[in-house]
Write a protein that holds these residues in place. Structure first.
Motif, PDB file in Angstrom:
ATOM      1  N   ALA A 246       4.189   6.419   8.153  1.00 52.20           N
ATOM      2  CA  ALA A 246       4.244   7.105   9.329  1.00 52.20           C
ATOM      3  C   ALA A 246       5.070   6.709  10.337  1.00 52.20           C
ATOM      4  O   ALA A 246       5.838   7.460  11.193  1.00 52.20           O
ATOM      5  CB  ALA A 246       2.808   7.464   9.747  1.00 52.20           C
ATOM      6  N   LEU A 247       5.044   5.534  10.618  1.00 49.84           N
ATOM      7  CA  LEU A 247       5.630   4.847  11.964  1.00 49.84           C
ATOM      8  C   LEU A 247       6.940   4.944  11.697  1.00 49.84           C
ATOM      9  O   LEU A 247       7.888   5.025  12.628  1.00 49.84           O
ATOM     10  CB  LEU A 247       5.618   3.219  11.965  1.00 49.84           C
ATOM     11  N   GLU A 248       7.655   5.186  10.286  1.00 45.83           N
ATOM     12  CA  GLU A 248       8.958   5.206  10.085  1.00 45.83           C
ATOM     13  C   GLU A 248       9.563   6.627  10.204  1.00 45.83           C
ATOM     14  O   GLU A 248      10.747   6.814  10.038  1.00 45.83           O
ATOM     15  CB  GLU A 248       9.399   4.561   8.737  1.00 45.83           C
ATOM     16  N   THR A 249       8.450   7.760  10.107  1.00 42.44           N
ATOM     17  CA  THR A 249       9.093   8.929   9.920  1.00 42.44           C
ATOM     18  C   THR A 249       8.728  10.015  10.860  1.00 42.44           C
ATOM     19  O   THR A 249       9.121  11.433  10.689  1.00 42.44           O
ATOM     20  CB  THR A 249       8.452   9.352   8.326  1.00 42.44           C
ATOM     21  N   ILE A 250       7.684   9.783  11.788  1.00 44.82           N
ATOM     22  CA  ILE A 250       7.000  10.800  12.514  1.00 44.82           C
ATOM     23  C   ILE A 250       6.895  10.115  13.741  1.00 44.82           C
ATOM     24  O   ILE A 250       6.794   8.835  13.970  1.00 44.82           O
ATOM     25  CB  ILE A 250       5.789  11.439  12.243  1.00 44.82           C
TER      26      ILE A 250
END
Length: 254
Positions: A246-250
């Protein structure tokens, strides 16, 4: 957007990130009841019921925490080492009151040592990758954990102590999470404002809410449906890997 760029964007506001340890970065290799039974068997006390030991462990932990809070940090009559030896001794005395006290003491001391080494812990999947990314993204990375000073030995034996700038245990701090003071010392030491700090842990009240009440941001890792529903959707994940993704995509709304 590139995954590394998105990660950096989400973490850009933070100068400090702290982690809880047990069930966040590390977990027990076996439940305490199983470990206790196996260690006792190796030392000649066989056929103890792991489930009974597990139940007694939980009961004795609550009892000790009530009688000597925070591993005896404020007590003049007991050290944190004594705290654990007494807890384990009480468990074995209750599971079989015919066990000789000398044997109980021997097993208790052995278990105390085991729980300060990599013998009783394993890495949670994805922890090293996330820690490496956090280390690159943030100025300071540390630990805030409700435990005793023996955690230093555990982190060394698991080969992750070098990743952290500091390790704050509740015993050394004199307070346990969710008390706001548990989150103050790192801020003062590194001259960081609360809104520049992020805490990651597995307990809704002690980690997620405790940090937020101290002015920090926080992320929660839990499989509890009830706790998942309490936290904001982009703040709660079922695993470290899911959170990392999530930290890398949103965009995380802090």
């Amino acid at each position: 957007m590139n995954r590394h760029v998105q990660f950096a964007k989400n973490l850009n506001r933070f100068r400090l990130v702290t982690f809880d340890i047990t069930d966040t970065l590390l977990r027990f290799r076996k439940p305490p009841g199983v470990q206790y039974a196996e260690t006792a068997a190796l030392m000649g006390i066989k056929n103890l019921d792991p489930n009974k030991l597990q139940t007694l462990f939980r009961e004795e932990f609550k009892s000790m925490a009530k009688k000597y809070p925070n591993f005896g940090s404020k007590s003049k009559e007991i050290t944190w080492q004594d705290w654990w030896i007494l807890l384990v001794s009480n468990v074995f005395h209750r599971v079989d009151d015919q066990l000789p006290q000398t044997e109980i003491r021997r097993i208790s001391e052995r278990l105390f040592e085991q729980y300060r080494t990599n013998e009783c812990y394993v890495h949670i999947d994805g922890n090293l990758e996330l820690l490496k990314m956090m280390r690159n993204a943030c100025k300071y990375v540390g630990v805030i954990s409700n435990t005793d000073p023996g955690l230093e030995r555990v982190l060394l034996s698991m080969d992750i102590r070098h990743i952290f700038d500091f390790v704050c245990t509740s015993y050394d701090l004199g307070v346990e999470k969710p008390h706001c003071d548990a989150f103050l010392k790192p801020l003062e030491k590194y001259n960081v404002q609360a809104h520049e700090a992020l805490h990651i842990g597995n307990l809704y009240d002690k980690d997620y809410i405790g940090a937020r009440n101290a002015g920090w941001c926080s992320l929660l890792i839990t499989k509890s449906v009830d706790e998942t529903q309490k936290a904001k959707p982009t703040h709660v994940y079922t695993s470290l890997k899911e959170m990392h993704n999530a930290l890398e995509t949103i965009d995380i709304e802090w």
